[in-house]
Design a protein around this motif. Structure first.
Motif, PDB file in Angstrom:
ATOM      1  N   GLY A 161      11.157  49.058  54.117  1.00  0.00           N
ATOM      2  CA  GLY A 161      12.349  48.869  53.311  1.00  0.00           C
ATOM      3  C   GLY A 161      12.310  47.525  52.612  1.00  0.00           C
ATOM      4  O   GLY A 161      11.398  46.711  52.815  1.00  0.00           O
ATOM      5  N   ALA A 162      13.332  47.299  51.784  1.00  0.00           N
ATOM      6  CA  ALA A 162      13.338  46.118  50.922  1.00  0.00           C
ATOM      7  C   ALA A 162      13.764  44.845  51.645  1.00  0.00           C
ATOM      8  O   ALA A 162      13.548  43.751  51.128  1.00  0.00           O
ATOM      9  N   ALA A 163      14.344  44.966  52.841  1.00  0.00           N
ATOM     10  CA  ALA A 163      14.989  43.802  53.472  1.00  0.00           C
ATOM     11  C   ALA A 163      14.082  42.575  53.525  1.00  0.00           C
ATOM     12  O   ALA A 163      14.516  41.462  53.253  1.00  0.00           O
ATOM     13  N   ALA A 187      21.076  52.542  42.565  1.00  0.00           N
ATOM     14  CA  ALA A 187      20.857  52.566  44.013  1.00  0.00           C
ATOM     15  C   ALA A 187      19.384  52.352  44.344  1.00  0.00           C
ATOM     16  O   ALA A 187      19.053  51.776  45.377  1.00  0.00           O
ATOM     17  N   VAL A 188      18.511  52.818  43.465  1.00  0.00           N
ATOM     18  CA  VAL A 188      17.058  52.706  43.638  1.00  0.00           C
ATOM     19  C   VAL A 188      16.510  52.007  42.396  1.00  0.00           C
ATOM     20  O   VAL A 188      16.873  52.358  41.278  1.00  0.00           O
ATOM     21  N   LYS A 189      15.632  51.038  42.607  1.00  0.00           N
ATOM     22  CA  LYS A 189      15.238  50.173  41.482  1.00  0.00           C
ATOM     23  C   LYS A 189      13.936  50.565  40.796  1.00  0.00           C
ATOM     24  O   LYS A 189      13.517  49.908  39.855  1.00  0.00           O
ATOM     25  N   HIS A 190      13.264  51.586  41.293  1.00  0.00           N
ATOM     26  CA  HIS A 190      12.061  52.067  40.608  1.00  0.00           C
ATOM     27  C   HIS A 190      12.245  53.527  40.193  1.00  0.00           C
ATOM     28  O   HIS A 190      12.889  54.301  40.902  1.00  0.00           O
ATOM     29  N   PHE A 191      11.650  53.871  39.069  1.00  0.00           N
ATOM     30  CA  PHE A 191      11.721  55.227  38.507  1.00  0.00           C
ATOM     31  C   PHE A 191      10.835  56.172  39.322  1.00  0.00           C
ATOM     32  O   PHE A 191       9.644  55.907  39.488  1.00  0.00           O
ATOM     33  N   VAL A 205      17.601  54.464  51.234  1.00  0.00           N
ATOM     34  CA  VAL A 205      17.848  53.544  52.347  1.00  0.00           C
ATOM     35  C   VAL A 205      16.960  52.310  52.226  1.00  0.00           C
ATOM     36  O   VAL A 205      17.412  51.175  52.411  1.00  0.00           O
ATOM     37  N   ALA A 206      15.692  52.537  51.849  1.00  0.00           N
ATOM     38  CA  ALA A 206      14.762  51.410  51.696  1.00  0.00           C
ATOM     39  C   ALA A 206      15.266  50.416  50.661  1.00  0.00           C
ATOM     40  O   ALA A 206      15.109  49.207  50.804  1.00  0.00           O
ATOM     41  N   CYS A 207      15.868  50.926  49.600  1.00  0.00           N
ATOM     42  CA  CYS A 207      16.273  50.077  48.473  1.00  0.00           C
ATOM     43  C   CYS A 207      17.678  49.492  48.655  1.00  0.00           C
ATOM     44  O   CYS A 207      18.077  48.601  47.895  1.00  0.00           O
ATOM     45  N   GLN A 208      18.421  49.962  49.636  1.00  0.00           N
ATOM     46  CA  GLN A 208      19.808  49.522  49.774  1.00  0.00           C
ATOM     47  C   GLN A 208      19.989  48.011  49.905  1.00  0.00           C
ATOM     48  O   GLN A 208      20.987  47.468  49.414  1.00  0.00           O
ATOM     49  N   PRO A 209      19.042  47.289  50.564  1.00  0.00           N
ATOM     50  CA  PRO A 209      19.243  45.833  50.662  1.00  0.00           C
ATOM     51  C   PRO A 209      19.392  45.144  49.304  1.00  0.00           C
ATOM     52  O   PRO A 209      20.150  44.171  49.190  1.00  0.00           O
ATOM     53  N   TRP A 210      18.710  45.642  48.272  1.00  0.00           N
ATOM     54  CA  TRP A 210      18.878  45.040  46.939  1.00  0.00           C
ATOM     55  C   TRP A 210      20.290  45.272  46.421  1.00  0.00           C
ATOM     56  O   TRP A 210      20.926  44.380  45.855  1.00  0.00           O
ATOM     57  N   LEU A 211      20.772  46.488  46.617  1.00  0.00           N
ATOM     58  CA  LEU A 211      22.121  46.806  46.135  1.00  0.00           C
ATOM     59  C   LEU A 211      23.160  45.957  46.867  1.00  0.00           C
ATOM     60  O   LEU A 211      24.060  45.384  46.242  1.00  0.00           O
ATOM     61  N   SER A 215       8.518  42.016  42.888  1.00  0.00           N
ATOM     62  CA  SER A 215       7.348  42.304  43.723  1.00  0.00           C
ATOM     63  C   SER A 215       7.705  43.063  44.997  1.00  0.00           C
ATOM     64  O   SER A 215       6.968  43.006  45.984  1.00  0.00           O
ATOM     65  N   CYS A 216       8.805  43.794  44.962  1.00  0.00           N
ATOM     66  CA  CYS A 216       9.182  44.586  46.144  1.00  0.00           C
ATOM     67  C   CYS A 216       8.188  45.725  46.380  1.00  0.00           C
ATOM     68  O   CYS A 216       7.776  46.421  45.456  1.00  0.00           O
ATOM     69  N   ARG A 217       7.825  45.883  47.637  1.00  0.00           N
ATOM     70  CA  ARG A 217       6.959  46.998  48.063  1.00  0.00           C
ATOM     71  C   ARG A 217       7.627  47.713  49.235  1.00  0.00           C
ATOM     72  O   ARG A 217       6.953  48.156  50.155  1.00  0.00           O
ATOM     73  N   GLY A 218       8.940  47.771  49.177  1.00  0.00           N
ATOM     74  CA  GLY A 218       9.711  48.299  50.311  1.00  0.00           C
ATOM     75  C   GLY A 218       9.599  49.793  50.516  1.00  0.00           C
ATOM     76  O   GLY A 218       9.981  50.313  51.559  1.00  0.00           O
ATOM     77  N   CYS A 219       9.124  50.492  49.505  1.00  0.00           N
ATOM     78  CA  CYS A 219       8.812  51.923  49.650  1.00  0.00           C
ATOM     79  C   CYS A 219       7.700  52.225  48.652  1.00  0.00           C
ATOM     80  O   CYS A 219       7.227  51.322  47.953  1.00  0.00           O
ATOM     81  N   ASP A 220       7.302  53.479  48.556  1.00  0.00           N
ATOM     82  CA  ASP A 220       6.142  53.797  47.707  1.00  0.00           C
ATOM     83  C   ASP A 220       6.449  53.896  46.212  1.00  0.00           C
ATOM     84  O   ASP A 220       5.539  54.063  45.401  1.00  0.00           O
ATOM     85  N   LEU A 221       7.707  53.812  45.845  1.00  0.00           N
ATOM     86  CA  LEU A 221       8.040  54.108  44.444  1.00  0.00           C
ATOM     87  C   LEU A 221       7.501  53.088  43.452  1.00  0.00           C
ATOM     88  O   LEU A 221       7.340  53.387  42.272  1.00  0.00           O
ATOM     89  N   TYR A 222       7.201  51.889  43.906  1.00  0.00           N
ATOM     90  CA  TYR A 222       6.660  50.885  42.976  1.00  0.00           C
ATOM     91  C   TYR A 222       5.286  51.293  42.447  1.00  0.00           C
ATOM     92  O   TYR A 222       4.846  50.846  41.395  1.00  0.00           O
ATOM     93  N   LYS A 223       4.609  52.172  43.177  1.00  0.00           N
ATOM     94  CA  LYS A 223       3.201  52.454  42.851  1.00  0.00           C
ATOM     95  C   LYS A 223       3.018  53.118  41.486  1.00  0.00           C
ATOM     96  O   LYS A 223       2.071  52.812  40.774  1.00  0.00           O
TER      97      LYS A 223
HETATM   98 FE1  SF4 Z   1      11.449  48.212  46.600  1.00  0.00          FE
HETATM   99 FE2  SF4 Z   1      13.461  49.778  45.860  1.00  0.00          FE
HETATM  100 FE3  SF4 Z   1      11.257  49.754  44.428  1.00  0.00          FE
HETATM  101 FE4  SF4 Z   1      11.243  50.914  46.792  1.00  0.00          FE
HETATM  102  S1  SF4 Z   1      12.436  51.560  44.987  1.00  0.00           S
HETATM  103  S2  SF4 Z   1       9.670  49.486  46.017  1.00  0.00           S
HETATM  104  S3  SF4 Z   1      12.625  49.569  47.958  1.00  0.00           S
HETATM  105  S4  SF4 Z   1      12.666  48.025  44.720  1.00  0.00           S
END
Ligand code: SF4
Ligand code: URA
Length: 221
Positions: free
Chosen positions: A12-14, A101-105, A125-131, A32-40
């Motif tokens: 998660g992003a925490a 709620a989620v920061k990556h497409f 849930v992973a992205c909630q800390p940013w929100l 540079s968040c890598r809190g879940c796989d969506l950044y890939k």
């Molecule tokens: Fe991080 Fe959110 Fe992107 Fe996942 S979707 S990598 S938690 S910023």
């Protein structure tokens, strides 16, 4: 109602959220968040945008194709609908901070097109800390959840927008934020749902969305 609990998740992003919750530090760190796989597969993190002390926070689901390319929330078709709804509700966009709620497409490729995919619960849930960090930084009086993903992020996975839309809801007790007073939450439709709406209720549904926005701004002191 149980909100999303980042502490229950591995990852998660925490661990990427800086201690200092001013918006600029948050936005920087989120790149540079890598809190879940969506950044890939996405182009970039799309952080929130708008007034740093805006009384009204609007939370969508996730950036779309245009937002992913431009790095700003609500700059594509859904954003245009949102802008016209704000205008029809006589809400100055300068009063708003807009985020997701989620920061990556999240998308699937279909030929050259990138087709939006709804984020999974684990990604929300992973992205909630940013929100939550954005909420602490901006300290809005009212948070409008645009659609089910945003609503479930804050109000829990069993929350149903259709059952509670437009209601003034108290801040969920199980989400601890450093805020006094705590903001109210209002849930309504997602502007993309209105864009897709081909029913003969399209106009009425749009009007009820505008009404929900009016109701949210009426809560402001
Ligand atoms: Fe991080 Fe959110 Fe992107 Fe996942 S979707 S990598 S938690 S910023
Ligand atoms: N839809 C969203 O939920 N957010 C955006 O930023 C754009 C489209």
């Amino acid at each position: 109602m149980a909100g999303a609990k980042p502490s229950a998740q591995a990852g998660g992003a925490a661990r990427y959220v800086p201690e200092h919750h001013d918006l600029r530090s948050l936005e920087n760190a989120a790149t540079s968040c890598r809190g879940c796989d969506l950044y890939k597969d996405a182009t970039q993190t799309v952080f929130g945008h708008g007034g740093g002390d805006a009384p009204l926070m609007l939370v969508g689901e996730q950036p779309g194709d245009r937002e992913d390319q431009e790095g700003l929330p609500f700059v594509g078709p859904a954003g245009r609908l949102l802008a016209s709804a704000l205008e029809d509700a006589s809400i100055d966009p300068g009063l708003t901070y807009q985020t997701n709620a989620v920061k990556h497409f999240k998308f699937n490729r279909s030929g050259k097109r990138r087709i939006h995919q709804t984020p999974r619960r684990i990604e929300v849930v992973a992205c909630q800390p940013w929100l939550l960090a954005e909420i602490e930084a901006v300290q809005p009086e009212v948070i409008v959840c645009l659609g089910a993903t945003a609503a479930k992020s804050l109000l829990g996975s069993s929350f149903r927008v259709t059952a509670h839309r437009g209601e003034r809801l108290e801040w969920p007790k199980d989400i601890v934020v450093d805020l006094d007073p705590q903001p109210f939450v209002v849930a309504t439709l997602h502007p993309s749902a209105l864009l897709r709406d081909r029913s003969d209720r399209r106009r009425a549904n749009y009007e009820s969305f505008v009404d929900d926005l009016r109701g949210a701004v009426a809560i402001l002191k």
